[in-house]
Design an enzyme around this catalytic site. Structure first.
Site, PDB file in Angstrom:
ATOM      1  N   HIS A 150       0.795  -1.223   0.000  1.00 13.77           N
ATOM      2  CA  HIS A 150       0.000   0.000   0.000  1.00 13.77           C
ATOM      3  C   HIS A 150       0.821   1.264   0.000  1.00 13.77           C
ATOM      4  O   HIS A 150       0.401   2.281  -0.528  1.00 13.77           O
ATOM      5  CB  HIS A 150      -1.038  -0.063   1.115  1.00 13.77           C
ATOM      6  CG  HIS A 150      -2.159  -0.940   0.702  1.00 13.77           C
ATOM      7  ND1 HIS A 150      -2.124  -2.297   0.904  1.00 13.77           N
ATOM      8  CD2 HIS A 150      -3.273  -0.688  -0.028  1.00 13.77           C
ATOM      9  CE1 HIS A 150      -3.208  -2.837   0.365  1.00 13.77           C
ATOM     10  NE2 HIS A 150      -3.909  -1.884  -0.206  1.00 13.77           N
ATOM     11  N   GLU A 196     -12.323  -9.113  -5.483  1.00 15.50           N
ATOM     12  CA  GLU A 196     -10.892  -9.160  -5.207  1.00 15.50           C
ATOM     13  C   GLU A 196     -10.402 -10.572  -4.934  1.00 15.50           C
ATOM     14  O   GLU A 196      -9.204 -10.797  -4.804  1.00 15.50           O
ATOM     15  CB  GLU A 196     -10.555  -8.324  -3.962  1.00 15.50           C
ATOM     16  CG  GLU A 196     -11.079  -6.917  -3.988  1.00 15.50           C
ATOM     17  CD  GLU A 196     -10.498  -6.080  -2.874  1.00 15.50           C
ATOM     18  OE1 GLU A 196      -9.383  -5.583  -3.027  1.00 15.50           O
ATOM     19  OE2 GLU A 196     -11.189  -5.926  -1.845  1.00 15.50           O
ATOM     20  N   ASP A 200      -5.481  -7.247  -5.339  1.00 13.58           N
ATOM     21  CA  ASP A 200      -5.690  -8.441  -4.529  1.00 13.58           C
ATOM     22  C   ASP A 200      -6.067  -9.632  -5.393  1.00 13.58           C
ATOM     23  O   ASP A 200      -5.628 -10.753  -5.142  1.00 13.58           O
ATOM     24  CB  ASP A 200      -6.771  -8.185  -3.466  1.00 13.58           C
ATOM     25  CG  ASP A 200      -6.182  -7.521  -2.242  1.00 13.58           C
ATOM     26  OD1 ASP A 200      -5.130  -8.002  -1.775  1.00 13.58           O
ATOM     27  OD2 ASP A 200      -6.735  -6.510  -1.778  1.00 13.58           O
ATOM     28  N   CYS A 232     -10.491  -0.759 -10.141  1.00  9.95           N
ATOM     29  CA  CYS A 232      -9.766   0.256  -9.379  1.00  9.95           C
ATOM     30  C   CYS A 232      -8.419  -0.266  -8.887  1.00  9.95           C
ATOM     31  O   CYS A 232      -7.764   0.367  -8.069  1.00  9.95           O
ATOM     32  CB  CYS A 232     -10.596   0.766  -8.216  1.00  9.95           C
ATOM     33  SG  CYS A 232     -11.078  -0.520  -7.074  1.00  9.95           S
TER      34      CYS A 232
HETATM   35  C1  PEP Z   1      -7.143  -3.926  -5.001  1.00 11.26           C
HETATM   36  O1  PEP Z   1      -6.966  -4.887  -4.263  1.00 11.26           O
HETATM   37  O2  PEP Z   1      -6.964  -3.954  -6.242  1.00 11.26           O
HETATM   38  C2  PEP Z   1      -7.587  -2.652  -4.448  1.00 11.26           C
HETATM   39  C3  PEP Z   1      -7.903  -1.643  -5.218  1.00 11.26           C
HETATM   40  O3  PEP Z   1      -7.593  -2.537  -3.090  1.00 11.26           O
HETATM   41  P1  PEP Z   1      -6.261  -2.331  -2.217  1.00 11.26           P
HETATM   42  O4  PEP Z   1      -5.108  -2.149  -3.167  1.00 11.26           O
HETATM   43  O5  PEP Z   1      -6.467  -1.137  -1.364  1.00 11.26           O
HETATM   44  O6  PEP Z   1      -6.183  -3.600  -1.446  1.00 11.26           O
HETATM   45 MG    MG Z   2      -7.725  -4.826  -2.227  1.00 11.31          MG
END
Ligand code: PEP
Ligand code: MG
Length: 756
Positions: free
Chosen positions: A358, A599, A623, A670
């Site tokens: 992250h 995810e 994910d 996303c």
């Molecule tokens: C993802 O898993 O693609 C997502 C957008 O969520 P995060 O990266 O915050 O886990």
């Molecule tokens: Mg995610």
């Protein structure tokens, strides 16, 4: 054998430089295996292997005997990347005689390669005069030894290179690209307080003051320990009380204090001097044969951390951030980023983590070139050093020379020009040249990326990571505190939609005040699982979101990590409850559209059922990739297996769109993939309605979408879907981009590695 192994490795860990590491290895392995010779050969800059340490051969030969890859038996071990075990080395066709080593007396030969990150970095050899074959157990011991020592040698080598480095050549360390771009700046090493392994190297200006500061801190901890011991007296048994006495004993130990004061008198800052001495003692205790004494290592470490916390309390606050700060740390956190004054953060380098950690995602959304997983970087020694961060290749250069600086300065300026040039399409629609329209949204979390998003003409927010403001505090934010933060976000983008994801903690996103300790955090208590178990947190957050949207009505709510229908239904029930409560309390709230993230593989196969229950679907490809490929997104060791363009991932992505559209439900994506210009074309061709990405790449994606027809994108997708692996898919996309003259949108021409 296991004891030997453990104690050799521990002793090696305690060594402070490469030559002591090698000396310990040859001496201890020779004695543990009861052989007559043990030697280590290490690969030099030309790719040949030089004798670097020996116990048994003529020591004069160290540094003077070198074998090319595939030359002699040592070169053969390196070339074959596997052990060679011979009872009569001389009769082997590859055998070579070096008079300097005095080697003719030894017949038995066992050599194992020392391999770190798939690279043979050396060869470990044992020899004996008798004509005999080393047995299976001995061979296994040497293989285990080599495998265990590879990382330590790599680290010691890296540190040594750094220390020996002159002004003429830069030292390069490799990691994983975290955020693209180039940064040139000065390192600031940050570390969590009281982490003995991560204390940045620092000197002191005034030795007398530093000594006084050190003894004041020791005295303060002594008082603390005494007080703690007294207040717990009735609750402790005899053994536990002994521990407090032992702590006091250590603090009174004049030799410990003397070692530290000696280092301070040589000019080192107290926290660094203290950590060096304590770590040394920890290693000595860890290496003791007696189990009881070995256990004492953790007491020394614990006490060491307590004193360090005192020492750092004052010094941490003195951090000065230069104009172009490159933040370096073992494990960077969002709050460390937030400490740097706006506009001064040029680059990030993290020893841990990988491209989809992250912190890397945040860096991308802020446009800060970043390297993750630089595992060999001697990061504590870098304060104040000049550094180039190459976020395209995933490398850093310490103390770059003039020529290197100039090449990177040129790339940096080219990047800036590209961004400036793209501003002209900021207000144009994101559509293919034959007018197939796609919505281009952004992912946000910090105020900095919100500003950048608006500057780049974002049409909405596809993912607002609500956990980020949670991570920047030292307790859960109250409902009203949350409302204010969310309101700011909703207002910044109104009337465009803002998709707020409910709290997604766990995995690599931890809240300092709500620690989740798990063996397997990515398969554990994260995302919706946590918030459904804590309806008070979920309800508070949803209420804050709904209240924040009053009068703006541009809120959408999204649920992370959904693996079954029940989770959606319970969450819906709670959201309706929050909504009804607010209506009763007199708020003029609207029920926002509700969506779920796909995810995990289970959700891919239930996309239809999920879509039938919600207003939108959004794919979290970060994910989804990790779960489909069983590759931890946070682990640099497996970073080269993390392929978001793996055929399996692409098939899943295509299936989701088809299934969601069959229910008349729009689909967005996303994950970071949406912001990759080449992948974005494939997603458009698959039928994704919304691409939500980091603000930095928004205009690049828009420009490639505008450069092609939908049919061209579909043809490219058809070709890609017929390919068997991620490598050929990447090659195919690169060729297509080159052919279309769009390759600059992928990365600048970085020239030949060797030039740099
Ligand atoms: C993802 O898993 O693609 C997502 C957008 O969520 P995060 O990266 O915050 O886990
Ligand atoms: Mg995610």
């Amino acid at each position: 054998m296991l004891n030997d192994l453990r104690s050799i490795v521990q002793e090696v860990y305690a060594a402070t430089d490469l030559s002591s590491v090698l000396e310990i290895i040859v001496r201890r392995v020779k004695s543990a295996m009861n052989t007559e010779v043990c030697s280590v050969y290490l690969r030099n800059e030309t790719g040949a292997y030089t004798l670097m340490a020996t116990d048994g051969l003529n020591r004069e030969a160290v540094g003077r005997v070198t074998l090319a890859k595939n030359e002699g038996l040592v070169g053969l071990v390196a070339a074959r990347e596997e052990p060679i075990n011979l009872d009569d080395a001389e009769s082997h066709p590859k055998y070579q005689y070096f008079a300097e080593t005095g080697e003719e007396r030894f017949s038995a030969f066992l050599g194992t390669p020392i391999i770190h990150q798939r690279q043979v970095m050396g060869v470990l050899v044992v020899q004996q005069a008798a004509k005999r074959r080393f047995d299976e157990g001995e061979e296994a011991f040497l293989i285990t030894m080599s495998a265990q020592l590879a990382g330590v040698i790599a680290h010691a080598e890296a540190t040594g290179t750094l220390r020996a480095m002159g002004s003429k050549s830069a030292v390069r360390f490799n990691g994983v690209p975290g955020a693209s771009g180039v940064a040139i700046g000065e390192c600031v090493v940050v570390s969590p307080v009281a982490d003995l392994n991560a204390v940045p190297y620092a000197t002191c200006d005034n030795i007398e003051e530093e000594l006084a500061f050190f003894s004041r801190s020791l005295a303060a901890v002594r008082e603390d320990v005494k007080r703690l011991g007294q207040s717990l007296e009735n609750l402790l048994n005899k053994e536990e009380r002994v521990l407090f006495d032992a702590y006091l004993g250590m603090l009174d130990d004049t030799s410990l204090a003397r070692e530290v004061t000696e280092k301070i008198s040589m000019g080192l800052a107290a926290p660094y001097a203290w950590s060096e001495v304590i770590l040394d003692h920890v290693k000595t205790f860890s290496a003791m044969p007696d189990a009881y004494l070995r256990e004492r290592a953790s007491d020394v470490r614990d006490l060491g951390s307590r004193v360090l916390a005192y020492l750092q309390e004052t010094t941490q606050k003195e951090l000065v951030y230069p104009e172009k700060t490159i933040l370096v740390g073992e494990d960077l956190t969002p709050s460390m980023l937030a400490e740097v004054p706006v506009g001064q953060l040029a680059g990030l380098v993290s020893v841990r983590g990988s491209s989809n950690s992250h912190i890397a995602i945040l860096a991308r959304s802020m446009g800060i070139p970043t390297i993750m997983g630089a595992v060999d970087l001697p990061f504590t020694k870098l304060n104040g050093r000049e550094m180039v961060v190459d976020g395209y290749r995933g490398s850093v250069y310490i103390d770059p020379g003039e020529a290197l600086l100039q090449s990177y300065q040129a790339i940096l300026e080219e990047d800036l020009q590209l961004v400036a040039g793209l501003q002209s399409i900021k207000n144009l629609p994101c559509e293919t040249s034959d007018h197939h329209r796609v919505a281009l949204w952004v992912n946000t979390g910090l105020l900095a990326d919100t500003m950048l998003s608006i500057e780049r003409g974002a049409e909405g927010v596809g993912l607002y990571r609500t956990e980020v403001p949670f991570m920047l505090r030292d307790r859960f934010p109250s409902e009203e505190e949350q409302r204010l933060v969310y309101r700011e976000q909703l207002e910044a983008f109104a009337p465009h939609p803002v998709t707020m994801r409910t709290l997604d903690v766990g995995g690599d996103k931890s809240l300092p005040y709500f620690p989740i300790e798990e063996e397997n955090p990515f398969l554990g208590w994260r995302g919706i699982r946590v918030t459904l178990d804590h309806p008070e947190i979920f309800l508070g957050q949803v209420r804050a979101m709904l209240k924040a949207s009053v009068g703006l009505d541009n809120l959408r709510i999204m649920l992370p990590m959904i693996t079954n229908i029940a989770e959606v239904e319970i969450a819906q029930m709670l959201i309706h409850r929050a909504y009804d409560e607010l209506l009763e309390e007199g708020y003029d709230v609207q029920m926002p559209p509700l969506g779920v993230m796909i995810e995990v593989p289970a959700a891919v196969y239930q996309a239809k059922e999920l879509a039938a229950r919600v207003d939108f679907i959004s794919v979290g490809s970060n994910d989804l990739t990790q779960y489909l490929l069983a590759v931890d997104r946070n682990n640099p060791r497996v970073a080269d297996l993390y392929h978001p363009l793996h055929p399996a991932v692409l098939r899943a992505l295509r299936k989701i769109v088809k299934d969601a559209h069959s229910q008349g439900v729009p689909v967005s994506i996303c994950g970071e993939l949406a912001g990759e210009p080449a992948a974005a074309l494939l997603l458009v061709a698959m039928g994704y309605d919304v691409l939500s990405m980091n603000a930095t790449n928004l205009l690049k994606v828009k420009s490639v979408v505008r450069a092609v027809t939908l049919e061209q994108a579909e043809t490219l997708l058809a070709e890609v879907m017929s390919l068997p692996d991620a490598e050929s898919i990447n090659r195919c996309l690169e060729a297509a981009f080159r052919h279309a003259g769009l390759n600059r949108m992928l990365r600048p021409d970085l020239g030949d590695d060797a030039n740099i």
